[in-house]
Design a protein around this motif. Structure first.
Motif, PDB file in Angstrom:
ATOM      1  N   GLU A 330      52.312  54.433  41.718  1.00  7.89           N
ATOM      2  CA  GLU A 330      52.805  53.942  40.443  1.00  7.89           C
ATOM      3  C   GLU A 330      51.801  53.005  39.792  1.00  7.89           C
ATOM      4  O   GLU A 330      51.230  52.142  40.463  1.00  7.89           O
ATOM      5  CB  GLU A 330      54.143  53.217  40.640  1.00  7.89           C
ATOM      6  N   PRO A 331      51.557  53.150  38.487  1.00  7.83           N
ATOM      7  CA  PRO A 331      50.583  52.280  37.816  1.00  7.83           C
ATOM      8  C   PRO A 331      51.061  50.840  37.790  1.00  7.83           C
ATOM      9  O   PRO A 331      52.257  50.570  37.650  1.00  7.83           O
ATOM     10  CB  PRO A 331      50.494  52.868  36.396  1.00  7.83           C
ATOM     11  N   GLY A 332      50.129  49.918  37.946  1.00 11.15           N
ATOM     12  CA  GLY A 332      50.492  48.504  37.927  1.00 11.15           C
ATOM     13  C   GLY A 332      49.318  47.658  37.472  1.00 11.15           C
ATOM     14  O   GLY A 332      48.186  48.133  37.352  1.00 11.15           O
ATOM     15  N   MET A 333      49.590  46.372  37.255  1.00 12.66           N
ATOM     16  CA  MET A 333      48.562  45.442  36.823  1.00 12.66           C
ATOM     17  C   MET A 333      48.872  44.070  37.425  1.00 12.66           C
ATOM     18  O   MET A 333      49.427  43.194  36.763  1.00 12.66           O
ATOM     19  CB  MET A 333      48.513  45.357  35.290  1.00 12.66           C
ATOM     20  N   PRO A 334      48.521  43.869  38.703  1.00 10.03           N
ATOM     21  CA  PRO A 334      48.873  42.609  39.368  1.00 10.03           C
ATOM     22  C   PRO A 334      48.244  41.394  38.714  1.00 10.03           C
ATOM     23  O   PRO A 334      48.789  40.288  38.796  1.00 10.03           O
ATOM     24  CB  PRO A 334      48.358  42.819  40.800  1.00 10.03           C
ATOM     25  N   GLU A 335      47.097  41.565  38.054  1.00  8.27           N
ATOM     26  CA  GLU A 335      46.447  40.414  37.413  1.00  8.27           C
ATOM     27  C   GLU A 335      47.272  39.817  36.288  1.00  8.27           C
ATOM     28  O   GLU A 335      47.023  38.685  35.857  1.00  8.27           O
ATOM     29  CB  GLU A 335      45.067  40.828  36.867  1.00  8.27           C
ATOM     30  N   SER A 336      48.271  40.566  35.778  1.00  3.21           N
ATOM     31  CA  SER A 336      49.086  40.045  34.681  1.00  3.21           C
ATOM     32  C   SER A 336      49.951  38.872  35.113  1.00  3.21           C
ATOM     33  O   SER A 336      50.510  38.169  34.280  1.00  3.21           O
ATOM     34  CB  SER A 336      49.967  41.152  34.098  1.00  3.21           C
ATOM     35  N   SER A 337      50.054  38.633  36.426  1.00  2.00           N
ATOM     36  CA  SER A 337      50.831  37.490  36.910  1.00  2.00           C
ATOM     37  C   SER A 337      49.991  36.221  37.007  1.00  2.00           C
ATOM     38  O   SER A 337      50.482  35.190  37.481  1.00  2.00           O
ATOM     39  CB  SER A 337      51.453  37.810  38.271  1.00  2.00           C
ATOM     40  N   THR A 338      48.745  36.294  36.549  1.00  5.06           N
ATOM     41  CA  THR A 338      47.893  35.101  36.479  1.00  5.06           C
ATOM     42  C   THR A 338      48.620  33.983  35.745  1.00  5.06           C
ATOM     43  O   THR A 338      49.285  34.219  34.743  1.00  5.06           O
ATOM     44  CB  THR A 338      46.580  35.437  35.742  1.00  5.06           C
ATOM     45  N   VAL A 342      49.945  26.437  29.228  1.00  5.50           N
ATOM     46  CA  VAL A 342      50.178  26.564  27.784  1.00  5.50           C
ATOM     47  C   VAL A 342      51.140  25.448  27.372  1.00  5.50           C
ATOM     48  O   VAL A 342      52.248  25.350  27.936  1.00  5.50           O
ATOM     49  CB  VAL A 342      50.771  27.946  27.415  1.00  5.50           C
ATOM     50  N   ASP A 343      50.704  24.618  26.427  1.00  4.07           N
ATOM     51  CA  ASP A 343      51.519  23.484  25.968  1.00  4.07           C
ATOM     52  C   ASP A 343      51.981  22.613  27.136  1.00  4.07           C
ATOM     53  O   ASP A 343      53.125  22.155  27.198  1.00  4.07           O
ATOM     54  CB  ASP A 343      52.742  23.980  25.181  1.00  4.07           C
ATOM     55  N   GLY A 344      51.060  22.442  28.095  1.00  2.00           N
ATOM     56  CA  GLY A 344      51.331  21.564  29.220  1.00  2.00           C
ATOM     57  C   GLY A 344      52.133  22.172  30.341  1.00  2.00           C
ATOM     58  O   GLY A 344      52.362  21.524  31.362  1.00  2.00           O
ATOM     59  N   GLU A 345      52.592  23.424  30.201  1.00  2.00           N
ATOM     60  CA  GLU A 345      53.393  24.081  31.229  1.00  2.00           C
ATOM     61  C   GLU A 345      52.641  25.276  31.813  1.00  2.00           C
ATOM     62  O   GLU A 345      51.894  25.966  31.102  1.00  2.00           O
ATOM     63  CB  GLU A 345      54.720  24.572  30.644  1.00  2.00           C
ATOM     64  N   VAL A 346      52.864  25.522  33.102  1.00  2.00           N
ATOM     65  CA  VAL A 346      52.264  26.685  33.749  1.00  2.00           C
ATOM     66  C   VAL A 346      53.114  27.906  33.447  1.00  2.00           C
ATOM     67  O   VAL A 346      54.309  27.938  33.746  1.00  2.00           O
ATOM     68  CB  VAL A 346      52.166  26.465  35.274  1.00  2.00           C
ATOM     69  N   ARG A 347      52.482  28.924  32.861  1.00  2.00           N
ATOM     70  CA  ARG A 347      53.209  30.130  32.472  1.00  2.00           C
ATOM     71  C   ARG A 347      52.459  31.381  32.926  1.00  2.00           C
ATOM     72  O   ARG A 347      51.246  31.359  33.092  1.00  2.00           O
ATOM     73  CB  ARG A 347      53.411  30.174  30.947  1.00  2.00           C
ATOM     74  N   ARG A 348      53.205  32.454  33.097  1.00  2.00           N
ATOM     75  CA  ARG A 348      52.604  33.734  33.447  1.00  2.00           C
ATOM     76  C   ARG A 348      51.884  34.317  32.231  1.00  2.00           C
ATOM     77  O   ARG A 348      52.383  34.255  31.115  1.00  2.00           O
ATOM     78  CB  ARG A 348      53.668  34.731  33.916  1.00  2.00           C
ATOM     79  N   LEU A 349      50.720  34.865  32.477  1.00  2.00           N
ATOM     80  CA  LEU A 349      49.952  35.461  31.386  1.00  2.00           C
ATOM     81  C   LEU A 349      50.763  36.546  30.684  1.00  2.00           C
ATOM     82  O   LEU A 349      50.716  36.669  29.454  1.00  2.00           O
ATOM     83  CB  LEU A 349      48.649  36.051  31.929  1.00  2.00           C
ATOM     84  N   ALA A 350      51.532  37.325  31.452  1.00  2.00           N
ATOM     85  CA  ALA A 350      52.321  38.412  30.856  1.00  2.00           C
ATOM     86  C   ALA A 350      53.327  37.895  29.838  1.00  2.00           C
ATOM     87  O   ALA A 350      53.716  38.630  28.925  1.00  2.00           O
ATOM     88  CB  ALA A 350      53.043  39.180  31.959  1.00  2.00           C
ATOM     89  N   ASP A 351      53.752  36.625  29.992  1.00  2.00           N
ATOM     90  CA  ASP A 351      54.727  36.064  29.065  1.00  2.00           C
ATOM     91  C   ASP A 351      54.072  35.453  27.829  1.00  2.00           C
ATOM     92  O   ASP A 351      54.768  35.112  26.867  1.00  2.00           O
ATOM     93  CB  ASP A 351      55.563  34.979  29.771  1.00  2.00           C
ATOM     94  N   GLU A 352      52.752  35.304  27.860  1.00  2.60           N
ATOM     95  CA  GLU A 352      52.052  34.626  26.775  1.00  2.60           C
ATOM     96  C   GLU A 352      51.121  35.535  25.981  1.00  2.60           C
ATOM     97  O   GLU A 352      50.732  35.204  24.869  1.00  2.60           O
ATOM     98  CB  GLU A 352      51.225  33.449  27.337  1.00  2.60           C
ATOM     99  N   SER A 353      50.774  36.667  26.549  1.00  3.23           N
ATOM    100  CA  SER A 353      49.777  37.527  25.912  1.00  3.23           C
ATOM    101  C   SER A 353      50.360  38.877  25.515  1.00  3.23           C
ATOM    102  O   SER A 353      50.807  39.643  26.382  1.00  3.23           O
ATOM    103  CB  SER A 353      48.593  37.753  26.859  1.00  3.23           C
ATOM    104  N   PRO A 354      50.342  39.212  24.232  1.00  7.37           N
ATOM    105  CA  PRO A 354      50.790  40.546  23.812  1.00  7.37           C
ATOM    106  C   PRO A 354      49.850  41.648  24.278  1.00  7.37           C
ATOM    107  O   PRO A 354      50.215  42.823  24.286  1.00  7.37           O
ATOM    108  CB  PRO A 354      50.807  40.445  22.278  1.00  7.37           C
ATOM    109  N   LEU A 355      48.642  41.267  24.703  1.00  4.80           N
ATOM    110  CA  LEU A 355      47.695  42.265  25.190  1.00  4.80           C
ATOM    111  C   LEU A 355      48.158  42.911  26.493  1.00  4.80           C
ATOM    112  O   LEU A 355      47.839  44.066  26.774  1.00  4.80           O
ATOM    113  CB  LEU A 355      46.330  41.611  25.440  1.00  4.80           C
ATOM    114  N   GLU A 357      51.064  43.978  27.669  1.00  9.53           N
ATOM    115  CA  GLU A 357      51.874  45.185  27.570  1.00  9.53           C
ATOM    116  C   GLU A 357      51.044  46.349  27.040  1.00  9.53           C
ATOM    117  O   GLU A 357      51.223  47.507  27.462  1.00  9.53           O
ATOM    118  CB  GLU A 357      53.097  44.959  26.675  1.00  9.53           C
ATOM    119  N   GLY A 358      50.115  46.067  26.122  1.00  4.47           N
ATOM    120  CA  GLY A 358      49.245  47.125  25.630  1.00  4.47           C
ATOM    121  C   GLY A 358      48.358  47.688  26.726  1.00  4.47           C
ATOM    122  O   GLY A 358      48.155  48.908  26.822  1.00  4.47           O
ATOM    123  N   LEU A 359      47.844  46.804  27.585  1.00  7.50           N
ATOM    124  CA  LEU A 359      47.009  47.266  28.687  1.00  7.50           C
ATOM    125  C   LEU A 359      47.826  48.017  29.728  1.00  7.50           C
ATOM    126  O   LEU A 359      47.345  48.978  30.335  1.00  7.50           O
ATOM    127  CB  LEU A 359      46.304  46.074  29.332  1.00  7.50           C
TER     128      LEU A 359
END
Length: 393
Positions: A330-338, A342-355, A357-359
């Protein structure tokens, strides 16, 4: 302090610990294992080795420890782990990884046995380091283990730049200096500091493009599948022990394949680039879910059934060795959990970057199921595979 000239990082300062480790047979063996395995059948200049990659990871680990104020024995342990992170690889690297895992029950990151005995263990102990601690870091365990094996590890930073350099493609070029400078720990988790969403995105894009153009090129996938099946036959047909197989180099494995009657033809094909061809090359939405997620035993059963079906058609003599089913899972992208601040809080890249889902969508679009066979049997194998696997055409 000595320095070694590197094609990517220029001069790499080598401390006494690293110099002693580099002289061990275990590290020298990596000179004879190509970093990109069968990719060099596509990109002729991709002849760099796991030895030089290991040096590059060591260099980036040195830089990272300095930037994060990791010093003394902790820094030396991280540097040792970075240098030794690939010492557990078998011949042709990832291409034989699955065989070694099945036969010996260990992943290439599980290097405790290698580090605890022989010259490696003696060198580590002579420098006041615990081999078990270094092995844990190689496996990515603990706070500092994330630097060696994690979402933001120095391994990934080196191989993307190095593989791009040696293949001649521009896609893997990342700003690793910016990445290193942006690393920080938050609650013992390695994250990228404020203002570095784009830095993380750049790494994701580089990895996605390298997957499409280099790592998953169909010619490399065909050669890799041929090598894996031939290696399994070699172990089944000879008295070669899995432990010996795992410590081979690329050239020794090819020689063993050449000398074994059951694998001689496969060795010739790999050596002369006389590879199988694509009988099926199907997109994700054309392949049943059960085929996408099939395990090794199910894949081998598919190959036998396809060969029997093609052979029964009477138009070609097809044996199970003539059919290779290659499903990437199954296709996956584990790096998206980096994690990024952001604004002083630690957040998952997948939640902050619209890129992201495109990738992910691009990865799904690029996914292919492959069925490979000798050129003369491609029509028959392709028709049989479509029926057996239920692939829509």
């Amino acid at each position: 302090m000595k320095a070694i000239k590197d094609s990517v990082h220029d001069h790499i300062p080598v401390c006494d610990l690293a110099a002693d480790l580099l002289d061990t047979p275990e590290l020298q063996r990596l000179r004879h294992i190509k970093q990109l395995s069968t990719v060099r059948l596509v990109y002729p200049s991709a002849n760099h080795t796991r030895f030089e990659h290991s040096l590059g990871v060591y260099y980036l680990a040195r830089e990272t420890c300095s930037l994060l104020d990791v010093a003394d024995d902790r820094a030396r342990a991280v540097r040792a782990a970075a240098l030794l992170h690939d010492v557990g690889h078998g011949p042709y690297g990832h291409q034989t990884e699955g065989i070694i895992e099945r036969r010996l029950g260990r992943h290439h990151d599980e290097v405790g046995d290698l580090l605890a005995s022989g010259e490696l263990g003696a060198v580590l102990e002579s420098h006041g380091l615990d081999p078990d601690e270094v092995a844990d870091l190689v496996a990515g365990n603990g706070r500092l283990g994330q630097l060696v094996a994690g979402e933001l590890d120095v391994d990934r930073m080196d191989y993307l730049v190095r593989d791009a350099h040696h293949t001649g493609v521009p896609y893997g070029t990342i700003d690793h200096s910016r990445l290193l400078a942006a690393l920080q720990f938050r609650d013992d988790r390695l994250v990228l500091s404020e203002g570095n969403v784009q830095t993380a995105e750049g790494t994701l894009v580089a990895r996605a493009l390298m997957n499409a153009t280099v790592y998953r090129h169909h010619v490399s996938r065909i050669a890799g599948a041929m090598l894996e099946r031939a290696s399994e036959r070699l172990l089944d047909s000879t008295d070669l022990r899995p432990e010996e197989f795992a410590r081979m180099t690329d050239d020794r494995l090819l020689g063993a394949l050449r000398d074994c009657p059951a694998t001689a033809d496969a060795a010739r094909r790999l050596e002369h680039r006389d590879l199988y061809k694509r009988a099926v090359w199907a997109k994700l939405d054309a392949v049943p879910e059960g085929v996408v997620t099939a395990d090794r035993d199910e894949v081998r059963a598919f190959e036998r059934e396809i060969a029997e079906t093609a052979d029964a058609a009477g138009e070609a003599d097809v044996s199970p060795e003539d059919v290779l089913v290659d499903t990437p899972g199954e296709p996956g992208m584990p790096e998206s959990s980096t994690r990024v601040v952001v604004d002083g809080e630690v957040r998952r890249l997948a939640d902050e970057s619209p890129l992201v889902e495109g990738l992910r969508a691009a990865g799904r679009a690029q996914w292919r199921l492959g069925v490979y066979a000798p050129e003369e049997t491609v029509p028959e194998v392709g028709a049989a595979a479509e029926r057996v696997l239920g692939v829509e055409t």
